[in-house]
Design an enzyme around this catalytic site. Structure first.
Site, mmCIF file in Angstrom:
data_model
loop_
_atom_site.group_PDB
_atom_site.id
_atom_site.type_symbol
_atom_site.label_atom_id
_atom_site.label_comp_id
_atom_site.label_asym_id
_atom_site.label_seq_id
_atom_site.Cartn_x
_atom_site.Cartn_y
_atom_site.Cartn_z
ATOM 1 N N GLY A 30 0.805 -1.218 0.000
ATOM 2 C CA GLY A 30 0.000 0.000 0.000
ATOM 3 C C GLY A 30 0.834 1.262 0.000
ATOM 4 N N HIS A 36 4.211 1.782 -8.151
ATOM 5 C CA HIS A 36 3.249 0.674 -8.108
ATOM 6 C C HIS A 36 2.374 0.692 -9.365
ATOM 7 C CE1 HIS A 36 3.807 1.343 -3.599
ATOM 8 N NE2 HIS A 36 4.118 0.064 -3.734
ATOM 9 N N SER A 186 7.290 4.140 -0.975
ATOM 10 C CA SER A 186 6.292 4.582 0.007
ATOM 11 C C SER A 186 6.964 5.323 1.157
ATOM 12 C CB SER A 186 5.532 3.374 0.559
ATOM 13 O OG SER A 186 4.966 2.649 -0.504
#
Ligand code: AMP
Length: 279
Positions: A30, A36, A186
């Site tokens: 995530g 991504h 991230s």
């Protein structure tokens, strides 16, 4: 786009899809970014139905604080996935994946696991092997996509699939970078403005090392990188190594016909950043 938290529900949905479609899978933790998204674009190109998982896997974190502080942005992640045309998302809880037993299995990846990230992050690749094997068993994709940003991880997943005879094709995808060269991650959102400004120094160094590698010895390139970081007040070098692409073992001398990569890990304050370059 359909979203599942539950293994059984995801599996019954996918069993219908698989009758007519090739399923592509992209596992993530995530806090999604354009890196991504580039994997998802590749997934759309090479398969008929794209499944993304979002799960911050506790067993691959050697540093408990890093796990707690890992960015979690589920609402925004789902918006990005919907917009790009992802077909299904799997967002399980830790309990759904591990039950009450949050433990990693032990793996042997023919020594790949002892190099670089394996040497500096205790148990990291047992955690990665555990979650990716579990996710492959749940999703049973035809093809799965992993970023070269985590090149060692990519090689380890290829080894996992080979050793455990998991019927999935592994596709490696190029590193996606910010305009200033910093590899997207991230963790970049956790950098202080000062560290964020300095972080492109990492890729600049890799590019210069690549040039030097053409005419200098491996030792000279290694020393040059170490010295360059010694002069940098904001970034602390954890390792820089030039390794054989297949074995990931540090190379001492260049051998004709072998392929090499430069691998780097750097602390920008509390945040650990990794990157690599084909030499
Ligand atoms: P993560 O969410 O960090 O576990 O990453 C999920 C997948 O995205 C892994 O296969 C990573 O290698 C890949 N990935 C992360 N950042 C990038 C990037 N900047 N470029 C390409 N792939 C990436």
């Amino acid at each position: 786009m359909v979203v599942f938290q539950n293994i059984a529900k995801l599996q019954s949905h996918l069993s219908l899809i698989k009758k007519s479609k090739k399923v592509g899978f992209i596992p993530t933790m995530g806090a999604l970014h354009e890196g991504h998204m580039s994997l998802i674009e590749k997934g759309k190109e090479k398969s008929d139905y794209v499944v993304v998982s979002i799960f911050v896997n506790p067993t691959q974190f050697d540093n408990p604080e890093d796990l707690v502080k890992y960015p979690r942005t589920l609402e925004n992640d789902l918006k990005m996935l919907e917009a790009i045309g992802c077909d299904a998302v799997f967002t399980p809880s830790s309990n759904e994946i591990y039950g009450s037993n949050i433990d990693a299995q032990t793996f042997h990846f023919d020594g790949l696991e002892h190099q670089m990230e394996g040497a500096f992050r205790d148990g990291h690749f047992d955690g990665v092997g555990t979650i990716v094997k579990k996710l492959f068993e749940i999703v049973k994709p035809n093809v799965a996509f992993f970023g070269e940003k985590d090149f060692q991880q990519l090689q380890i997943i290829k080894k996992l699939v080979e050793k455990h005879e998991i019927p999935v094709k592994i596709v490696g995808c190029k590193i996606h970078r910010e305009e200033d060269g910093l590899a997207m991650s991230s963790r970049n959102t956790r950098l202080t403005p000062e560290h964020r400004k300095e972080a492109p120094f990492i890729y600049k160094t890799l590019k210069k090392a690549k040039k030097r590698f053409k005419k200098e010895s491996i030792d000279d390139v290694l020393n040059w990188v170490v010295k360059r970081f010694e002069k940098n007040q904001l970034l602390e070098l954890e390792y820089f190594t030039i390794a054989d692409e297949k074995t990931l073992k540090s190379a001492k001398e260049k051998v004709k016909g072998e392929k090499y990569r430069g691998f780097i890990a750097v602390f920008a304050g509390e945040i650990r950043l990794i990157d690599n370059i084909k030499l």
